[in-house]
Scaffold this motif. Structure first.
Motif, PDB file in Angstrom:
ATOM      1  N   GLU A  69       0.832  -1.204   0.000  1.00 20.04           N
ATOM      2  CA  GLU A  69       0.000   0.000   0.000  1.00 20.04           C
ATOM      3  C   GLU A  69       0.864   1.250   0.000  1.00 20.04           C
ATOM      4  O   GLU A  69       0.571   2.216  -0.690  1.00 20.04           O
ATOM      5  N   SER A 121       0.041  -1.559  -6.515  1.00 19.12           N
ATOM      6  CA  SER A 121      -0.653  -1.024  -5.349  1.00 19.12           C
ATOM      7  C   SER A 121      -2.087  -0.661  -5.728  1.00 19.12           C
ATOM      8  O   SER A 121      -2.341  -0.187  -6.841  1.00 19.12           O
ATOM      9  N   THR A 162       2.243  11.334   4.750  1.00 22.33           N
ATOM     10  CA  THR A 162       1.155  11.417   5.724  1.00 22.33           C
ATOM     11  C   THR A 162       0.631  10.021   6.030  1.00 22.33           C
ATOM     12  O   THR A 162       0.403   9.232   5.114  1.00 22.33           O
TER      13      THR A 162
ATOM     14  N   ILE B  98       6.086  11.504  -6.530  1.00 19.10           N
ATOM     15  CA  ILE B  98       7.287  12.041  -5.859  1.00 19.10           C
ATOM     16  C   ILE B  98       7.578  13.465  -6.318  1.00 19.10           C
ATOM     17  O   ILE B  98       8.057  14.306  -5.550  1.00 19.10           O
ATOM     18  N   GLY B 119      -3.868   9.682   3.440  1.00 17.45           N
ATOM     19  CA  GLY B 119      -2.500   9.236   3.664  1.00 17.45           C
ATOM     20  C   GLY B 119      -1.728   9.043   2.374  1.00 17.45           C
ATOM     21  O   GLY B 119      -2.294   9.065   1.284  1.00 17.45           O
ATOM     22  N   SER B 120      -0.423   8.859   2.549  1.00 13.25           N
ATOM     23  CA  SER B 120       0.445   8.679   1.383  1.00 13.25           C
ATOM     24  C   SER B 120       0.496   7.208   1.027  1.00 13.25           C
ATOM     25  O   SER B 120       0.823   6.382   1.863  1.00 13.25           O
ATOM     26  N   ASN B 121       0.146   6.889  -0.188  1.00 11.95           N
ATOM     27  CA  ASN B 121       0.420   5.522  -0.656  1.00 11.95           C
ATOM     28  C   ASN B 121       0.665   5.535  -2.145  1.00 11.95           C
ATOM     29  O   ASN B 121       0.350   6.499  -2.842  1.00 11.95           O
ATOM     30  N   ILE B 122       1.238   4.443  -2.630  1.00 12.77           N
ATOM     31  CA  ILE B 122       1.632   4.430  -4.034  1.00 12.77           C
ATOM     32  C   ILE B 122       0.444   4.220  -4.972  1.00 12.77           C
ATOM     33  O   ILE B 122       0.594   4.331  -6.171  1.00 12.77           O
ATOM     34  N   GLY B 123      -0.708   3.983  -4.401  1.00 18.14           N
ATOM     35  CA  GLY B 123      -1.904   3.870  -5.228  1.00 18.14           C
ATOM     36  C   GLY B 123      -2.691   5.166  -5.296  1.00 18.14           C
ATOM     37  O   GLY B 123      -3.837   5.184  -5.742  1.00 18.14           O
ATOM     38  N   ALA B 127      -6.463   6.280  -7.715  1.00 18.62           N
ATOM     39  CA  ALA B 127      -7.638   6.572  -6.872  1.00 18.62           C
ATOM     40  C   ALA B 127      -8.049   8.034  -7.049  1.00 18.62           C
ATOM     41  O   ALA B 127      -9.240   8.357  -7.101  1.00 18.62           O
ATOM     42  N   ILE B 140      -5.465   0.630 -10.209  1.00 16.34           N
ATOM     43  CA  ILE B 140      -4.202  -0.048  -9.934  1.00 16.34           C
ATOM     44  C   ILE B 140      -3.010   0.803 -10.342  1.00 16.34           C
ATOM     45  O   ILE B 140      -2.970   1.342 -11.446  1.00 16.34           O
ATOM     46  N   SER B 141      -2.036   0.891  -9.441  1.00 19.96           N
ATOM     47  CA  SER B 141      -0.735   1.471  -9.774  1.00 19.96           C
ATOM     48  C   SER B 141       0.223   0.333 -10.061  1.00 19.96           C
ATOM     49  O   SER B 141       0.370  -0.567  -9.232  1.00 19.96           O
ATOM     50  N   ILE B 142       0.868   0.385 -11.190  1.00 15.09           N
ATOM     51  CA  ILE B 142       1.886  -0.612 -11.511  1.00 15.09           C
ATOM     52  C   ILE B 142       3.253   0.039 -11.282  1.00 15.09           C
ATOM     53  O   ILE B 142       3.531   1.110 -11.816  1.00 15.09           O
ATOM     54  N   SER B 143       4.091  -0.631 -10.507  1.00 14.54           N
ATOM     55  CA  SER B 143       5.407  -0.074 -10.152  1.00 14.54           C
ATOM     56  C   SER B 143       6.509  -1.021 -10.597  1.00 14.54           C
ATOM     57  O   SER B 143       7.196  -1.604  -9.779  1.00 14.54           O
TER      58      SER B 143
END
Lengths: 293, 380
Positions: A69, A121, A162, B98, B119-123, B127, B140-143
């Motif tokens: 996440e 994610s 955050t 980033i 909050g901070s998340n890679i998705g 969203a 979906i985030s693909i990394s």
């Protein structure tokens, strides 16, 4: 529809204070060498697998699905703090370890997977989404088996990132990782993945849950973002709690699922996740035999 | 029989411009020197391919460019509320948001989040786009580094074919940030000129891009210029920062992509190479291409000298560049290529070549051993 089975399941949790050396010392010597430049995030991801490599089903068509996440935020924070202090020269692995694909690579190398690999994610649903994609790939024969995992670490007192609202000042979630190994082979399987169901709203998910039949061994899990009092839980369905599931973010869900499969010999789990805009996914799993790995 | 998947409604902002007509014109009349900016990092300057409204200059550019390309795509597709609700969002990026966070922290010592994020998340990006444009339940985030938006494309196709979503919004995004630039500098991968497959290639130049398109089973518009036939992903565990120079695993990804597309190597009319211009990766890709195609190669082109290496966004960015070139009836020359490397069995296009209708193979390779290939069919 082809049935999907879970052949292996394991999880790992640790305190925020558990350092890199302690995590490395948990690993077998051969693994420790290959992960010598890996981040704490990668080492957490490797823990549930490193001592169990012989139990994993994999061949040249196996796939790896790696969910997180938040990713390795501490690594990113460290690089940006260096910039802020005027140090613009990064060390190569300080940079490489800022992405979840780096940890995904470490796991692919550890378990020797050359087939499809994917780091992704989807917020609170990250682990559920990884499972969903893996199941789709198994059914379409894109992969012959799938290793699906999730890892998250909490970052206290960040000046860049955050914390989600469910992480309160006095809440100190553990870091952790969970993995399951999926195949189409029922032999010696720990559990059966009965289905993955999508609902546009919470109400539709509740309606579906009411239509199911339950015995005394039926459990459910909820993500952090959904309070138990906000769901109309049907009679006969009990919340599955596990002491290790203090883990943060989507990985808490992964740990609960992995713990259920590993430790419950007879029962059904309704693994409930909530996505952005209130959409819901429910993964139904049935334990198949009494075992402990 | 798998559903046919069409690629529609492209939108792109990159170093060639932020309008498709302008970009198409620039591909036909390349003028490289005008598009590269010099970025000062400590005492050295590093070249960078910046978009017209660049996050290099403005803190608001990242979000405004992202929103602009997605708005263009959705407006072009003319989706109603119900159709948007059944559209999945797949974002491929290396650095995700980033760019935003870095600017907030380095310039103002503050935190920042995409509006509405918990909050901070890679998705966050998919969203955020889903909230902003009322899109459906899969975000979906693909990394997977430089293959990210290529894999996003394949996963979008897979989820449509599996019946999970009706259509997929595929976004590739890479805003300027010092973390990535300094990171690549630390790996000694940067050069001052991009020369894919050239004997004197020395490395790559990074670039900025915001790219968006739709995958649809039944496009409303008559424009069905490209069809996505199939793709594959494989993992090279040789090294985190480069593939085995023997090219085995990239060759496997290409062969599996052809198999998934039910097409033979002989039917491929052109190859869009990953072509980073780095010594080892071009060698690996060239070896892989010759393993799959043998001595008779189709025209091979590479786009990075036009727009820089846009990392996770490069998949969708270069697909859109390819579609614009095919629409205009040509395979672009590989800008920057001058001298054949005797160690490579591959010579990229040295001039624009006319293209025939048919299938084109696209390659993308990334850090973490990610190898992705897919095939599109040019219907015109």
């Amino acid at each position: 529809m082809m049935t999907i089975y879970i052949q292996f399941s394991n999880f790992f949790v640790c305190e925020k204070s558990t350092d890199l050396t302690a995590l490395k010392n948990e690993l077998p010597a051969t693994v420790r060498k290959s992960l010598r430049k890996s981040s704490r995030f990668s080492l957490i991801a490797a823990q549930p697998l490193a001592n169990n490599l012989s139990q994993l089903y994999r061949d040249e068509m196996s796939g790896l699905y790696f969910a997180s996440e938040r990713g390795p935020l501490a690594n990113t924070e460290a690089c940006l703090q260096d910039f802020k202090q005027g140090t613009w020269q990064l060390m190569p692995f300080s940079f490489l370890n800022v992405g979840i694909n780096s940890a995904c690579f470490d796991i692919a190398q550890l378990v020797n997977i050359n087939g499809k690999s994917l780091a992704l994610s989807d917020a609170d649903q990250s682990f559920a989404t990884a499972l969903k994609i893996a199941c789709n790939d198994l059914r379409s024969k894109t992969v012959s088996s799938a290793l699906v995992g999730t890892v998250d670490e909490h970052l206290d007192q960040s000046v860049i990132f955050t914390a989600p609202s469910h992480i309160h000042e006095h809440s100190h979630p553990n870091d952790g990782a969970a993995w399951v190994n999926l195949t189409l082979n029922p032999d010696a399987a720990l559990a059966k993945l009965d289905g993955i169901y999508h609902f546009p709203t919470l109400q539709q998910a509740e309606t579906w849950l009411r239509q199911q039949t339950y015995d005394e061994n039926c459990f459910f899990t909820l993500p952090h973002s959904l309070k138990v009092e906000s769901l109309a839980v049907p009679d006969g369905l009990t919340e599955y709690r596990h002491p290790a599931a203090k883990t943060c973010f989507t990985t808490a869900q992964g740990v609960k699922l992995a713990a259920f499969v590993k430790e419950i010999s007879n029962g059904h789990l309704f693994h409930i996740t909530k996505g952005a805009q209130g959409t819901m996914t429910i993964i139904k799993i049935s334990a198949l035999l009494s075992t402990s790995q | 029989m798998a559903d046919r998947i069409f690629i529609t409604s492209p939108a792109l902002s990159c170093a060639l411009g932020d309008h498709l007509d302008t970009i198409q014109h620039a591909l036909q009349h390349p003028n490289i020197s005008a598009r590269i900016r010099e970025v000062l990092v400590e005492k050295q300057t590093l070249p960078y391919y910046a978009a017209p409204d660049s996050s290099l200059d403005s803190e608001t550019a990242f979000l405004s460019q992202l929103e602009r390309v997605v708005t263009q795509t959705l407006n072009s597709a003319n989706l109603n509320k119900t159709e948007r609700a059944t559209t999945g969002v797949f974002v491929g990026s290396t650095s995700m948001d980033i760019s935003l966070r870095e600017q907030a922290f380095l310039r103002h010592s503050t935190k920042t989040e995409l509006p509405g994020s918990d909050g901070s998340n890679i998705g966050n990006i998919p969203a955020y786009l889903a909230r902003l444009f009322c899109l459906g339940h899969m975000h979906i985030s693909i990394s997977t580094a430089c293959t990210a938006s290529s894999i996003a494309l394949i996963e979008g196709m897979n989820m449509i074919r599996a019946g999970v979503i009706e259509r997929a919004l595929i976004v590739g995004v890479e805003g300027f940030n010092y973390l990535t630039l300094c990171g690549f500098d630390s790996l000694l991968l940067l050069s001052t000129v991009l020369k894919p497959f050239d004997k004197h290639r020395e490395g790559l130049i990074l670039g900025e891009a915001y790219a968006s398109l739709l995958l649809e089973k039944e496009p409303k518009k008559a424009n069905k210029s490209l069809e996505l036939l199939g793709g594959a992903v494989a993992t090279d565990t040789e090294s985190i920062s480069g593939n085995n120079t023997g090219g085995e695993i990239p060759a496997r990804a290409m062969a599996q992509a052809l198999h998934a597309s039910q097409i033979s190597a002989a039917e491929i009319k052109a190859i869009k190479a990953h072509g980073t211009g780095s010594v080892a990766n071009d060698l690996s890709e060239a070896q892989a291409i010759s393993q799959v195609f043998g001595p008779t190669l189709p025209p091979i082109t590479a786009f990075k000298p036009y727009v820089g290496h846009t990392l996770g966004a490069s998949g969708v960015t270069e697909l859109i560049l390819l579609s614009l070139a095919l629409e205009a009836g040509f395979i672009p020359k590989t800008f920057g290529f001058q001298t054949k490397d005797p160690a490579l069995k591959v010579t990229p296009t040295t001039h624009a070549a006319p293209c025939e209708p048919g299938a084109v193979l696209l390659n993308a390779f990334g850090f973490g051993g990610s190898c992705c290939s897919y095939v599109v069919s040019n219907l015109k």
